[in-house]
Design a protein around this motif. Structure first.
Motif, short mmCIF file in Angstrom:
data_model
loop_
_atom_site.label_atom_id
_atom_site.label_comp_id
_atom_site.label_asym_id
_atom_site.label_seq_id
_atom_site.Cartn_x
_atom_site.Cartn_y
_atom_site.Cartn_z
N LYS A 3 -12.07 35.47 -68.77
CA LYS A 3 -13.40 35.75 -67.97
C LYS A 3 -13.31 35.10 -66.73
N TYR A 4 -13.81 35.88 -65.34
CA TYR A 4 -13.88 35.10 -64.34
C TYR A 4 -15.41 34.95 -64.08
N VAL A 5 -15.96 33.71 -63.87
CA VAL A 5 -17.22 33.48 -63.46
C VAL A 5 -17.31 33.26 -61.81
N LEU A 6 -18.35 34.10 -61.24
CA LEU A 6 -18.52 33.90 -59.74
C LEU A 6 -19.54 32.67 -59.80
N LEU A 7 -19.03 31.26 -59.07
CA LEU A 7 -20.16 30.44 -58.94
C LEU A 7 -20.65 30.38 -57.63
N MET A 8 -22.35 30.57 -57.51
CA MET A 8 -22.96 30.11 -56.36
C MET A 8 -22.86 28.89 -56.35
N ASN A 9 -22.73 28.09 -54.85
CA ASN A 9 -22.48 26.83 -54.41
C ASN A 9 -21.54 26.19 -55.36
N ASP A 18 -16.73 17.86 -62.11
CA ASP A 18 -15.57 16.83 -61.95
C ASP A 18 -16.12 15.30 -62.29
N SER A 19 -17.32 14.94 -62.02
CA SER A 19 -17.97 13.63 -62.18
C SER A 19 -18.32 13.56 -63.67
N GLY A 20 -18.24 14.70 -64.71
CA GLY A 20 -18.65 14.55 -65.88
C GLY A 20 -19.96 14.89 -66.23
N ARG A 21 -20.88 15.27 -65.13
CA ARG A 21 -22.33 15.54 -65.29
C ARG A 21 -22.49 16.87 -65.76
N SER A 22 -23.60 17.28 -66.17
CA SER A 22 -23.71 18.87 -66.57
C SER A 22 -24.55 19.39 -65.39
N VAL A 23 -24.49 20.83 -65.44
CA VAL A 23 -25.09 21.64 -64.39
C VAL A 23 -25.92 22.46 -65.12
N PHE A 38 -22.96 32.64 -62.11
CA PHE A 38 -23.54 31.41 -62.33
C PHE A 38 -24.16 31.20 -61.32
N ARG A 39 -25.45 30.68 -61.42
CA ARG A 39 -26.33 30.34 -60.03
C ARG A 39 -27.10 29.09 -60.61
N PRO A 40 -26.59 28.02 -59.96
CA PRO A 40 -27.06 26.55 -60.46
C PRO A 40 -28.48 26.65 -60.00
N TYR A 41 -29.48 25.71 -60.87
CA TYR A 41 -30.82 25.26 -60.18
C TYR A 41 -30.72 24.25 -59.40
N ASN A 42 -31.53 24.46 -58.14
CA ASN A 42 -31.64 23.56 -57.25
C ASN A 42 -32.52 22.42 -57.39
#
Length: 109
Positions: A3-9, A18-23, A38-42
């Motif tokens: 499955k391909y996921v379109l990432l906003m930002n 990459d830094s090991g933190r969650s989103v 996927f839209r990350p919270y700002n």
């Protein structure tokens, strides 16, 4: 199954991963394209150097009473040319005026 996921930002999201933190964000199916997105919270608090805004409740000639999310802050400053003793007296007078206002504010609440 892939499955391909379109990432906003995408750059900010990938740097955080990459830094090991969650989103945190929302995963949904885009109505127009039908793709998984996927839209990350700002979150402003995660930005480096972010300081929550403070509200000035009361101002004096040389100081202010400011309210943040967790604290009431009394900020007083005097000019150095006043000297140590006169500066200390001025700081105490300003702090007393600001604490009196804060006490009056608490009584009204």
């Amino acid at each position: 199954m892939k499955k391909y996921v379109l990432l906003m930002n995408a750059l900010a999201v990938m740097a955080r991963l990459d830094s090991g933190r969650s989103v945190e964000g929302s995963l949904f199916v885009d109505q127009e394209s039908g793709r998984l997105s996927f839209r990350p919270y700002n979150r402003l608090s995660r930005e480096p150097g972010y300081v929550p805004p403070s509200v000035t409740l009361y101002e004096t000639s040389n100081g202010a009473l400011r309210q943040t999310a967790q604290r009431n802050k009394i900020v007083v400053s005097v000019k150095r040319k006043l000297g140590n003793i006169r500066g200390a007296i001025e700081i105490l007078a300003q702090a007393r005026e600001l604490t009196d206002y804060l006490k009056a504010l608490k009584i009204e609440d």
